[in-house]
Design a protein around this motif. Structure first.
Motif, short mmCIF file in Angstrom:
data_model
loop_
_atom_site.label_atom_id
_atom_site.label_comp_id
_atom_site.label_asym_id
_atom_site.label_seq_id
_atom_site.Cartn_x
_atom_site.Cartn_y
_atom_site.Cartn_z
N GLU A 59 -13.25 3.90 67.37
CA GLU A 59 -13.63 4.84 68.42
C GLU A 59 -12.63 5.98 68.38
O GLU A 59 -11.46 5.79 68.01
N VAL A 60 -13.04 7.17 68.75
CA VAL A 60 -12.16 8.33 68.70
C VAL A 60 -11.98 8.94 70.09
O VAL A 60 -12.63 8.53 71.05
N LYS A 61 -11.10 9.90 70.16
CA LYS A 61 -10.84 10.60 71.42
C LYS A 61 -12.12 11.27 71.90
O LYS A 61 -12.89 11.80 71.10
N PRO A 62 -12.33 11.30 73.21
CA PRO A 62 -13.60 11.84 73.73
C PRO A 62 -13.79 13.34 73.50
O PRO A 62 -14.91 13.84 73.59
N TYR A 63 -12.73 14.04 73.14
CA TYR A 63 -12.86 15.49 72.94
C TYR A 63 -13.25 15.86 71.50
O TYR A 63 -13.45 17.02 71.20
N LEU A 64 -13.39 14.88 70.62
CA LEU A 64 -13.81 15.16 69.25
C LEU A 64 -15.33 15.24 69.15
O LEU A 64 -16.05 14.67 69.97
N LYS A 65 -15.82 15.93 68.14
CA LYS A 65 -17.25 16.12 67.94
C LYS A 65 -17.97 14.83 67.59
O LYS A 65 -19.16 14.68 67.85
N HIS A 66 -17.27 13.93 66.95
CA HIS A 66 -17.87 12.65 66.54
C HIS A 66 -17.37 11.54 67.48
O HIS A 66 -16.29 11.65 68.04
N SER A 67 -18.17 10.49 67.65
CA SER A 67 -17.78 9.41 68.56
C SER A 67 -17.01 8.30 67.85
O SER A 67 -16.27 7.55 68.48
N LYS A 68 -17.19 8.20 66.54
CA LYS A 68 -16.50 7.18 65.74
C LYS A 68 -16.15 7.80 64.40
O LYS A 68 -16.80 8.73 63.94
N HIS A 69 -15.11 7.24 63.79
CA HIS A 69 -14.82 7.59 62.40
C HIS A 69 -14.38 6.32 61.68
O HIS A 69 -14.17 5.28 62.29
N ALA A 70 -14.30 6.43 60.38
CA ALA A 70 -13.80 5.32 59.58
C ALA A 70 -12.38 5.63 59.17
O ALA A 70 -12.05 6.78 58.84
#
Length: 152
Positions: free
Chosen positions: A73-84
């Motif tokens: 899961e990523v920070k809420p301010y990023l464009k994507h919700s998850k990354h690898a």
């Protein structure tokens, strides 16, 4: 011919050796690592997880390289919700320079895409130009520099 596949529980002994290889390689770059034997990963849990893919490179039935991708899961301010997040990149010294790491990363990319993820991240020590160059060859670019200072 070198092939890649998902790691299996029977690969655990060699993967534990690879983990120590990664740690021993990284020790000169990180003075904050403990001196005694340490472990970065719970490889068994990683192999069994749906949110992690551990890939091994195999030649003549011998495991010669490894890597993993973990969905985060990523920070809420990023464009994507998850990354690898990629890690545990290791190639036996006798097989380095033959594109093994690239094959592992390509297999991880396939798994990442199958999960609908479009952003990939990893960490590399700034004082490790060989690794930086290898990751740049497969399309990575520097994003942040993580800095530290000891106050001892």
């Amino acid at each position: 011919m070198i092939a890649t596949r998902s790691a299996r529980l029977e690969d655990l002994p060699i993967l534990l050796d690879f983990e120590q290889g990664v740690i021993n390689f990284e020790r000169p770059f990180d003075p904050t690592l403990k001196e005694e034997k340490i472990s970065y990963y719970d490889i068994k849990v990683m192999i069994l997880s749906d949110e992690v893919e551990v890939i091994v490179a195999v030649e003549n039935n011998e495991v010669i390289g490894s890597g993993y991708a973990r969905i985060e899961e990523v920070k809420p301010y990023l464009k994507h919700s998850k990354h690898a997040y990629l890690g545990f990149m290791f190639v036996k010294p006798s097989h380095r320079g033959r594109g093994v790491n690239k094959l592992v990363i390509e297999a991880l990319y396939s798994w990442i895409k199958s999960k609908g993820i479009t952003e990939v991240r990893l960490d590399v020590y700034a004082d490790n130009p060989g690794a930086i160059k290898a990751y740049e060859k497969v399309g990575f670019k520097s994003l942040l520099i993580n800095m530290r200072k000891s106050l001892k």
